[in-house]
Design a protein around this motif. Structure first.
Motif, PDB file in Angstrom:
ATOM      1  N   HIS A  22       0.814  -1.215   0.000  1.00  0.00           N
ATOM      2  CA  HIS A  22       0.000   0.000   0.000  1.00  0.00           C
ATOM      3  C   HIS A  22       0.843   1.258   0.000  1.00  0.00           C
ATOM      4  O   HIS A  22       0.297   2.363  -0.088  1.00  0.00           O
ATOM      5  CB  HIS A  22      -0.968  -0.034   1.181  1.00  0.00           C
ATOM      6  N   LYS A  51     -11.043  -0.097  -0.817  1.00  0.00           N
ATOM      7  CA  LYS A  51     -11.648   0.755   0.210  1.00  0.00           C
ATOM      8  C   LYS A  51     -10.749   1.965   0.449  1.00  0.00           C
ATOM      9  O   LYS A  51      -9.520   1.837   0.419  1.00  0.00           O
ATOM     10  CB  LYS A  51     -11.827  -0.030   1.514  1.00  0.00           C
ATOM     11  N   GLN A  66      -7.137   0.312   0.864  1.00  0.00           N
ATOM     12  CA  GLN A  66      -7.004  -1.117   1.160  1.00  0.00           C
ATOM     13  C   GLN A  66      -7.630  -1.912   0.030  1.00  0.00           C
ATOM     14  O   GLN A  66      -8.819  -1.757  -0.266  1.00  0.00           O
ATOM     15  CB  GLN A  66      -7.697  -1.495   2.468  1.00  0.00           C
ATOM     16  N   THR A  68      -9.244  -5.020  -1.062  1.00  0.00           N
ATOM     17  CA  THR A  68     -10.002  -5.968  -0.245  1.00  0.00           C
ATOM     18  C   THR A  68     -10.436  -7.155  -1.097  1.00  0.00           C
ATOM     19  O   THR A  68     -11.030  -6.981  -2.152  1.00  0.00           O
ATOM     20  CB  THR A  68     -11.238  -5.268   0.346  1.00  0.00           C
ATOM     21  N   ARG A 177      -5.195  -9.192   7.986  1.00  0.00           N
ATOM     22  CA  ARG A 177      -6.450  -8.717   8.571  1.00  0.00           C
ATOM     23  C   ARG A 177      -6.989  -9.732   9.569  1.00  0.00           C
ATOM     24  O   ARG A 177      -6.945 -10.940   9.342  1.00  0.00           O
ATOM     25  CB  ARG A 177      -7.479  -8.464   7.471  1.00  0.00           C
ATOM     26  N   TYR A 189      -0.310  -7.559   3.742  1.00  0.00           N
ATOM     27  CA  TYR A 189      -0.362  -6.130   3.461  1.00  0.00           C
ATOM     28  C   TYR A 189       0.921  -5.481   3.968  1.00  0.00           C
ATOM     29  O   TYR A 189       1.279  -5.640   5.141  1.00  0.00           O
ATOM     30  CB  TYR A 189      -1.567  -5.487   4.149  1.00  0.00           C
ATOM     31  N   ALA A 192       0.119  -0.880   4.964  1.00  0.00           N
ATOM     32  CA  ALA A 192      -1.303  -0.563   5.111  1.00  0.00           C
ATOM     33  C   ALA A 192      -1.560   0.172   6.421  1.00  0.00           C
ATOM     34  O   ALA A 192      -0.912  -0.101   7.440  1.00  0.00           O
ATOM     35  CB  ALA A 192      -2.136  -1.831   5.057  1.00  0.00           C
ATOM     36  N   HIS A 193      -2.495   1.087   6.408  1.00  0.00           N
ATOM     37  CA  HIS A 193      -2.850   1.853   7.602  1.00  0.00           C
ATOM     38  C   HIS A 193      -3.859   1.050   8.425  1.00  0.00           C
ATOM     39  O   HIS A 193      -4.754   0.402   7.879  1.00  0.00           O
ATOM     40  CB  HIS A 193      -3.440   3.205   7.204  1.00  0.00           C
ATOM     41  N   GLN A 194      -3.706   1.104   9.737  1.00  0.00           N
ATOM     42  CA  GLN A 194      -4.617   0.372  10.613  1.00  0.00           C
ATOM     43  C   GLN A 194      -6.063   0.831  10.457  1.00  0.00           C
ATOM     44  O   GLN A 194      -7.004   0.065  10.672  1.00  0.00           O
ATOM     45  CB  GLN A 194      -4.180   0.522  12.076  1.00  0.00           C
ATOM     46  N   THR A 196      -7.573   1.257   7.796  1.00  0.00           N
ATOM     47  CA  THR A 196      -8.214   0.491   6.725  1.00  0.00           C
ATOM     48  C   THR A 196      -8.313  -0.985   7.088  1.00  0.00           C
ATOM     49  O   THR A 196      -9.276  -1.655   6.710  1.00  0.00           O
ATOM     50  CB  THR A 196      -7.432   0.631   5.410  1.00  0.00           C
ATOM     51  N   LEU A 197      -7.334  -1.524   7.805  1.00  0.00           N
ATOM     52  CA  LEU A 197      -7.342  -2.942   8.146  1.00  0.00           C
ATOM     53  C   LEU A 197      -8.453  -3.284   9.127  1.00  0.00           C
ATOM     54  O   LEU A 197      -9.063  -4.354   9.048  1.00  0.00           O
ATOM     55  CB  LEU A 197      -5.990  -3.351   8.742  1.00  0.00           C
TER      56      LEU A 197
END
Length: 514
Positions: A22, A51, A66, A68, A177, A189, A192-194, A196-197
């Motif tokens: 990401h 997302k 994210q 998905t 996730r 991932y 990735a930012h938390q 979004t997770l």
């Protein structure tokens, strides 16, 4: 001089995995478009989508993405719960699907912690991302990998040390996730930012809108976030998400209620006979209870078949049975219980007076008919509200309440109840109603271990299902007065039990997973 034994090196089997970086993703949605084109995915459903979450406040703000999709779990809940092996895990690690075996029960959707599975509206079968297995088998990369303009999506062999995915998974800081679900995902991932997770980390924006769409949070639809609660420490707000539809609707609620009647109509007279409160020659035990149980069991089967997207394939539960699924085990229990009820009625018609040996088999079968749904719900690992250790005994209490109430009403209409039998049934209704309300109090007030379970309880008590829930409590409360007010309150208690079943089933599906 002895020769040195040299053993051949056996290469490790291929294990496909996916890495999404990401730090490179620009949110262009090319992967979503390519997936739809390659796999002929209809509108309104997605195998993959992106997302978007806005993190921070102006001017310190960024948009995080994210990608998905299915997480290709090593311990896949959808594989375990699927009754016909339509969902299966291949030797190379890909969780694939066989539409020819799917009966459309939607259990895989209820079980998936990532909301990655959907029912194709054209053919009524479940599908999801399978890493474009048909392309991998001929040496091609998945469509999303090919079109990604920044090489943010990579597929590789996790067992091959030279692959990009293996190096990232074993050396870099990567995330998966919902690791608490212990599915051991093979989708990693990086960067990735938390917000979004975690599907509850970002607040849902007001106004019911996203960047390019409406939120569709009414009815059976669920999107990420919550309008009043967010788990993240920083300011995070959803910018775009795809709504998901709760897989099990009112038919599952009705099925749990008719099944309670079927189990309780046999359990209650048998227990009253064992307790000496009912004469063994009573019509309540000899034929009324088994006949009502059989009729309710037949209704349960019809409701279950009617809930399938492929109802003409219902016999796959027996011909293609995947034995770990509690849908299959439940079908076996219901079939055995139906056979016992038929044998009971046949013996009564033949003039047999001694039915005690049959009771020894009938009691556990009736109890299992009531209880097995707790094990089925436990296999739906995505729904934290249903992972309750008291659900099994609660289902038995509900069966006693439903069975006693139905027997009391049917006995009154047919004039088959003596005063003693009527009094015993009304007291059973009252005690079972009190037990049900006590267990409801315990399940809704005792602290739940996860935020998903707490939010589901909140949705049931104060959210979209609160009217149904509190109506159920008010109606079942009338059961406590059954010994004094008589049969007039019994229909209220039965209706309240049905309302509770609906609130409980729907609240468990009201929490966002993606």
């Amino acid at each position: 001089m002895s020769e040195r034994l040299v053993l051949p090196v056996v290469p490790a089997p291929r294990l496909w995995a996916k890495l999404i970086d990401h730090g490179q993703c620009i949110g262009c949605h090319a992967c979503s478009t390519a997936c739809k084109s390659e796999n002929d995915v209809p509108l309104s459903v997605n195998r993959t989508y992106v997302k978007a979450v806005e993190v921070g406040t102006f001017p310190q703000v960024r948009r995080a993405f994210q990608v998905t999709r299915c997480n290709q779990c090593e311990d896949a809940p959808c594989v375990e719960i699927c009754p016909t092996s339509a969902m299966y895990r291949r030797d190379d690690g890909i969780v694939d699907f066989d539409k020819r075996s799917c009966i459309g029960c939607k259990a895989c959707i209820a079980a998936c912690p990532y909301d990655a599975i959907f029912i194709n509206p054209f053919d009524g079968a479940a599908e999801k991302c399978n890493l474009c297995a048909h392309r991998l088998e001929v040496g091609l990369e998945p469509a999303c990998v090919v079109v990604c303009p920044t090489q943010a999506i990579v597929v590789g062999d996790l067992n091959h040390p030279a692959s990009v995915v293996a190096r990232a998974a074993h050396r870099d800081v990567v995330h998966v996730r919902r690791p608490e679900k212990e599915t051991r995902p093979k989708l990693f991932y990086r960067g990735a930012h938390q917000a979004t997770l975690d599907p509850l980390a970002a607040a849902r924006p007001e106004g019911g809108l996203f960047m390019w769409s409406e939120q569709l949070t009414g009815g059976q639809h669920v999107v990420s976030g919550h309008p009043e609660a967010a788990n993240h420490a920083t300011t995070a707000r959803l910018a775009y998400d795809v709504p998901h539809r709760a897989p099990w609707d009112w038919r599952v609620s009705l099925y749990t209620w008719t099944k309670s009647v079927a189990a309780g109509a046999y359990l209650v007279p048998a227990l009253l006979v064992l307790a000496g409160l009912l004469d063994p020659s009573s019509p309540l035990w000899r034929w009324l209870g088994p006949c009502i149980a059989g009729a309710a069991l037949a209704a349960t089967g019809l409701v279950l078949i009617g809930d399938l997207e492929q109802p003409t394939r219902f016999y796959f539960l027996f011909t293609r049975a995947q034995r770990r699924s509690w849908l299959v085990k439940g079908a076996w229990v219901i079939t055995a219980y139906g056979a016992l009820l038929s044998a009971h009625v046949a013996l009564v018609l033949a003039g047999v007076d001694r039915l005690a040996p049959l009771m020894a088999l009938g009691l556990p079968l009736a109890a299992m008919t009531a209880i097995y749904t707790a094990y089925l719900f436990a296999q739906a690992r995505a729904r934290d509200l249903w992972q309750s250790p008291v659900l099994a005994p609660h289902l038995v209490v509900q069966a006693v309440l439903a069975g006693a109430g139905t027997l009391a009403l049917c006995g009154l209409v047919g004039g088959h109840l003596t005063a003693e039998a009527r009094e015993a049934l009304l007291w059973t209704v009252a005690l079972a109603g009190a037990g049900h309300l006590w267990l409801v109090l315990c399940e809704t007030t005792v602290g739940h271990p996860t935020s998903h379970a707490r939010l589901a309880v909140r949705e049931m008590l104060w959210g979209r299902h609160h009217v149904t829930f509190w109506t159920s409590v008010a109606l079942v409360a009338w059961a406590l007065a059954a010994p004094w007010l008589g049969l007039a309150v019994v229909p209220l208690a039965l209706a309240g039990l049905l309302a509770y079943e609906h609130a409980y089933v729907q609240a468990g599906q009201a929490v966002p997973l993606a």
